[in-house]
Design a protein around this motif. Structure first.
Motif, PDB file in Angstrom:
ATOM      1  N   ALA A   1      52.014  14.587 -18.752  1.00  0.00           N
ATOM      2  CA  ALA A   1      50.687  13.987 -18.941  1.00  0.00           C
ATOM      3  C   ALA A   1      50.473  13.584 -20.390  1.00  0.00           C
ATOM      4  N   ILE A   2      50.815  14.476 -21.308  1.00  0.00           N
ATOM      5  CA  ILE A   2      50.637  14.192 -22.734  1.00  0.00           C
ATOM      6  C   ILE A   2      51.545  13.047 -23.176  1.00  0.00           C
TER       7      ILE A   2
ATOM      8  N   ALA B   1      39.865  12.855 -24.369  1.00  0.00           N
ATOM      9  CA  ALA B   1      39.389  14.193 -24.734  1.00  0.00           C
ATOM     10  C   ALA B   1      39.387  15.093 -23.500  1.00  0.00           C
ATOM     11  N   GLN B   2      38.957  14.545 -22.368  1.00  0.00           N
ATOM     12  CA  GLN B   2      38.944  15.304 -21.121  1.00  0.00           C
ATOM     13  C   GLN B   2      40.368  15.586 -20.631  1.00  0.00           C
ATOM     14  N   ILE B   3      41.247  14.597 -20.799  1.00  0.00           N
ATOM     15  CA  ILE B   3      42.649  14.776 -20.398  1.00  0.00           C
ATOM     16  C   ILE B   3      43.304  15.858 -21.250  1.00  0.00           C
ATOM     17  N   LEU B   4      43.061  15.806 -22.564  1.00  0.00           N
ATOM     18  CA  LEU B   4      43.625  16.807 -23.472  1.00  0.00           C
ATOM     19  C   LEU B   4      43.109  18.202 -23.128  1.00  0.00           C
ATOM     20  N   ARG B   5      41.831  18.299 -22.836  1.00  0.00           N
ATOM     21  CA  ARG B   5      41.224  19.581 -22.452  1.00  0.00           C
ATOM     22  C   ARG B   5      41.883  20.131 -21.187  1.00  0.00           C
TER      23      ARG B   5
ATOM     24  N   LEU C   1      35.001   4.074 -27.069  1.00  0.00           N
ATOM     25  CA  LEU C   1      34.232   5.234 -26.618  1.00  0.00           C
ATOM     26  C   LEU C   1      34.756   5.767 -25.284  1.00  0.00           C
ATOM     27  N   ILE C   2      35.047   4.851 -24.357  1.00  0.00           N
ATOM     28  CA  ILE C   2      35.565   5.257 -23.048  1.00  0.00           C
ATOM     29  C   ILE C   2      36.932   5.922 -23.198  1.00  0.00           C
ATOM     30  N   ILE C   3      37.783   5.324 -24.015  1.00  0.00           N
ATOM     31  CA  ILE C   3      39.122   5.879 -24.252  1.00  0.00           C
ATOM     32  C   ILE C   3      39.030   7.273 -24.875  1.00  0.00           C
ATOM     33  N   LEU C   4      38.184   7.420 -25.896  1.00  0.00           N
ATOM     34  CA  LEU C   4      38.046   8.719 -26.562  1.00  0.00           C
ATOM     35  C   LEU C   4      37.545   9.781 -25.596  1.00  0.00           C
ATOM     36  N   TYR C   5      36.571   9.425 -24.762  1.00  0.00           N
ATOM     37  CA  TYR C   5      36.034  10.393 -23.798  1.00  0.00           C
ATOM     38  C   TYR C   5      37.095  10.798 -22.773  1.00  0.00           C
ATOM     39  N   THR C   6      37.756   9.802 -22.167  1.00  0.00           N
ATOM     40  CA  THR C   6      38.743  10.110 -21.129  1.00  0.00           C
ATOM     41  C   THR C   6      39.906  10.919 -21.690  1.00  0.00           C
TER      42      THR C   6
END
Length: 300
Positions: free
Chosen positions: A223-224, A205-209, A198-203
């Motif tokens: 970054a990607i 998702a924010q990085i991708l955004r 969950l933490i990985i997916l959230y972080t």
């Protein structure tokens, strides 16, 4: 325990392959540890967090390979009960330490990319020390409880169903009620597998955004690239570990597949992590080259 299914002609190649793999794992990971330790330029949050990864990789490899190599030579998986419990403890310690470390590294990248102006204030030395302490304290505490719950039992069987000792295979040696252990094991899976995911997916998702919104193409590409590599390592560990745990609860799962996925968790991350991070992280790669030239070159 059952004997290893190796013919006389297979023993020598298997032993050589296993020995070389273990030696390479130790050498590669020690190189990363020593380079980070001696290079002042690498005394930054990302690399200090990364320091925990090769430490746990060496723990996992050392828990598995020496016993496995001995089994190859003796053509049997015979191991003492205390040694089996210790191997299982160290292997679980390695796996959960890797998950927690990769999650902490993802948080570091999230802060660096999403709120770069606040990076130094957020990832200060106090928070960094706290994060590293929590990684190992949480890991040790949960794993100690897991095996304290197990050692209260008397075993009534002797055959370990996997190629190495772990908690699910140890519980299959017990003839008493193990429901408390099973419930605690499920809770650990939820906390370590589910929580870190969950933490990985959230972080990410924010990085991708943030990467999509930024106008700096080069910064976005770097970054990607960094995050993509990190995500691949994390997902490999997650999927293989999850499959191994679930397969112990499903009788229809192929024992060969379960053993293959289980052993892959102990071989591929420890040998690939230092290669991936050493080659993909330019700053670390440059300092490794400098370290090797300074120390290996000077001996010639």
């Amino acid at each position: 325990m059952k004997t290893l299914d190796l013919s006389t002609t297979q023993v020598y190649p298997a032993f050589v392959f296993g020995t070389l793999t273990y030696v390479l794992i130790v050498l590669f990971n020690l190189l990363v540890i020593v380079t980070i330790a001696v290079s002042k330029k690498l005394h930054k949050p990302m690399f200090i967090l990364l320091f925990s990864l090769p430490v746990s990789d060496i723990i996992g490899a050392t828990a598995f390979f020496p016993q496995f190599l001995l089994s190859i030579v003796l053509k049997t998986r015979l191991v003492s009960y205390p040694a089996c419990v210790m191997q299982a403890f160290l292997i679980h310690l390695y796996g959960s330490a890797n998950l927690l470390t990769l999650t902490a590294m993802a948080y570091d990248r999230f802060v660096a990319i999403c709120v770069p102006l606040r990076y130094n204030s957020i990832m200060n030395s106090h928070k960094l020390i706290t994060m590293i302490f929590l990684i190992w304290f949480i890991d040790l505490s949960f794993m100690l409880i897991l095996f304290i719950l197990f050692v209260r039992f008397k075993i009534c069987r002797k055959n370990i169903v996997d190629l190495f000792c772990n908690n699910p295979s140890l519980l299959k040696l017990v003839c008493e009620d193990t429901s408390i252990n099973n419930l605690y094991g499920i809770a650990l899976i939820i906390v370590f597998q589910g929580g870190t995911m969950l933490i990985i997916l959230y972080t990410y998702a924010q990085i991708l955004r943030t990467c999509i919104m930024t106008n700096q193409t080069d910064a976005r590409r770097k970054a990607i690239q960094t995050c993509g590599t990190h995500l691949v390592v994390f997902l490999f560990l997650q999927i293989n570990t999850m499959f191994t745990f679930i397969s112990h609860r499903l009788q229809s799962t192929s024992p060969f597949l379960r053993r293959t996925f289980g052993v892959s968790v102990l071989i591929f991350p420890p040998i690939l992590n230092p290669i991936i991070y050493g080659l993909k992280t330019n700053e670390l790669k440059q300092n490794i080259i400098i370290f090797l030239k300074r120390n290996v070159g000077s001996t010639k």
